[in-house]
Design a protein around this motif. Sequence first.
Motif, short mmCIF file in Angstrom:
data_model
loop_
_atom_site.label_atom_id
_atom_site.label_comp_id
_atom_site.label_asym_id
_atom_site.label_seq_id
_atom_site.Cartn_x
_atom_site.Cartn_y
_atom_site.Cartn_z
N ILE A 79 -20.83 5.81 34.21
CA ILE A 79 -20.59 4.89 33.44
C ILE A 79 -20.63 5.81 32.14
CG2 ILE A 79 -22.13 3.35 31.89
CD1 ILE A 79 -21.10 2.24 34.77
N VAL A 80 -19.88 6.14 31.08
CA VAL A 80 -19.15 5.91 30.43
C VAL A 80 -19.77 6.48 28.99
CG1 VAL A 80 -17.10 7.58 28.80
CG2 VAL A 80 -16.73 6.96 31.14
N ASP A 81 -20.65 7.24 28.28
CA ASP A 81 -21.31 7.60 26.87
C ASP A 81 -20.31 7.46 26.04
OD1 ASP A 81 -22.82 6.89 25.36
OD2 ASP A 81 -25.14 7.55 25.97
N ALA A 82 -19.43 6.80 25.24
CA ALA A 82 -18.79 6.99 24.20
C ALA A 82 -18.69 5.81 23.45
CB ALA A 82 -17.04 7.69 24.99
N GLU A 83 -18.97 6.19 22.26
CA GLU A 83 -18.67 5.27 20.91
C GLU A 83 -17.63 4.55 21.13
OE1 GLU A 83 -19.13 6.20 16.40
OE2 GLU A 83 -21.15 7.43 16.73
N ARG A 84 -16.54 4.90 21.32
CA ARG A 84 -15.29 4.01 21.51
C ARG A 84 -15.23 3.47 22.65
NH1 ARG A 84 -9.84 6.98 20.04
NH2 ARG A 84 -9.17 5.18 19.76
N GLY A 91 -2.75 4.53 20.87
CA GLY A 91 -3.97 5.48 20.42
C GLY A 91 -4.96 5.48 20.95
N SER A 92 -5.39 4.09 21.37
CA SER A 92 -6.48 3.94 22.09
C SER A 92 -5.93 5.42 23.99
CB SER A 92 -7.14 3.02 22.61
OG SER A 92 -8.01 2.39 21.19
N LEU A 93 -4.81 4.61 24.06
CA LEU A 93 -4.73 5.32 25.91
C LEU A 93 -4.31 6.88 25.33
CD1 LEU A 93 -3.53 4.72 28.44
CD2 LEU A 93 -0.96 4.37 27.55
N ARG A 94 -3.95 7.50 24.85
CA ARG A 94 -4.31 8.25 24.14
C ARG A 94 -5.19 9.22 23.96
NH1 ARG A 94 1.23 7.15 21.43
NH2 ARG A 94 -0.89 6.87 19.04
N TRP A 95 -5.97 8.62 23.34
CA TRP A 95 -7.74 9.36 23.00
C TRP A 95 -8.20 9.21 24.89
CZ3 TRP A 95 -12.33 6.90 24.48
CH2 TRP A 95 -13.27 7.79 24.46
N LEU A 96 -7.97 7.91 25.45
CA LEU A 96 -8.66 7.60 26.36
C LEU A 96 -8.25 8.38 27.66
CD1 LEU A 96 -10.56 6.77 28.43
CD2 LEU A 96 -9.26 4.76 28.64
N VAL A 97 -7.10 9.24 27.94
CA VAL A 97 -6.47 9.70 28.77
C VAL A 97 -5.94 11.60 28.71
CG1 VAL A 97 -4.28 10.57 29.91
CG2 VAL A 97 -4.04 8.21 29.83
N ARG A 98 -6.50 11.61 27.74
CA ARG A 98 -7.14 13.47 27.14
C ARG A 98 -8.59 13.27 27.78
NH1 ARG A 98 -5.39 12.62 22.49
NH2 ARG A 98 -6.89 12.11 21.17
N GLU A 99 -9.43 12.61 26.99
CA GLU A 99 -10.78 12.39 27.11
C GLU A 99 -10.52 12.78 28.56
OE1 GLU A 99 -13.08 13.12 25.06
OE2 GLU A 99 -11.66 13.49 23.65
N LEU A 100 -10.20 11.24 29.70
CA LEU A 100 -10.24 11.36 30.81
C LEU A 100 -9.86 12.98 32.02
CD1 LEU A 100 -9.71 7.64 31.74
CD2 LEU A 100 -12.02 8.70 32.00
N VAL A 101 -8.63 13.16 31.40
CA VAL A 101 -8.24 14.74 31.64
C VAL A 101 -8.65 15.74 32.01
CG1 VAL A 101 -6.63 16.19 31.33
CG2 VAL A 101 -5.61 14.37 31.50
N GLU A 102 -9.72 16.00 30.41
CA GLU A 102 -10.21 16.64 30.85
C GLU A 102 -11.54 16.68 31.25
OE1 GLU A 102 -12.84 18.60 26.98
OE2 GLU A 102 -11.64 17.65 26.31
N THR A 103 -12.47 15.48 31.01
CA THR A 103 -13.42 15.53 31.40
C THR A 103 -13.75 15.47 33.16
OG1 THR A 103 -14.77 14.34 30.22
CG2 THR A 103 -15.61 14.00 31.94
N LEU A 104 -12.78 14.98 33.73
CA LEU A 104 -11.98 14.69 35.38
C LEU A 104 -12.00 15.87 35.63
CD1 LEU A 104 -12.05 10.79 35.62
CD2 LEU A 104 -14.55 12.33 35.75
#
Length: 197
Positions: free
Chosen positions: A9-14, A156-169
């Motif tokens: 489970i992801v813990d992020a404000e967004r 905008g949300s897709l760009r943020w989410l993909v960027r975060e998932l790519v880095e995290t995973l």
Amino acid sequence: MLLVSKAGIVDAERIKVKIFPGLERTPMLKVNGIVVHQTNSSTSGSTFAHYQSAGAHGAHFLIDKDGTIYQTASVYKRTNHVGWLKSRCLETRKCAPAEFRDAQKIKGIKKLSAHEYKKEPLVRYPGNNDSIGIEIVGREIGKVEGYETVNEAQNGSLRWLVRELVETLGVSMREVHRHPEISYKKPSEARSAKWQD
């Protein structure tokens, strides 16, 4: 980088957590790709209602029309969101000639998909067993018009989410795909989705 619990489970404000346990299948040991979809529904509510039905297929995240991101399944669990895989070899023509000929001989998308799923990750497209699915709320308007245009809040949300998932995973940006690129879906699905600037 996202903070992810042991349960995936992801813990992020967004991100709003709205898990649908019926979407989750077996453990996903390694994430090798991200697949971007559109829901073919006009509201998140109708998608959530579907997610509650027995045997429902769905993705790990859903982006609503206003850009709200929901996590709907653990990032450590497989969900059924891809379907039959296309042959990466046949689609890209970037493989050995013998492999290309072998793939051409396979008749039927089910048999070709089964053949692909036996291959190592990155040689084949990411599938249900090793990819995160992101749904974007948007319906198919018609056969000619195709799917609704993904709006700027969603992109905008897709760009943020993909960027975060790519880095995290640890996923390569080259392994982020629109659903129709890797599976047998309508070509207009997620055509207007943009995850890179």
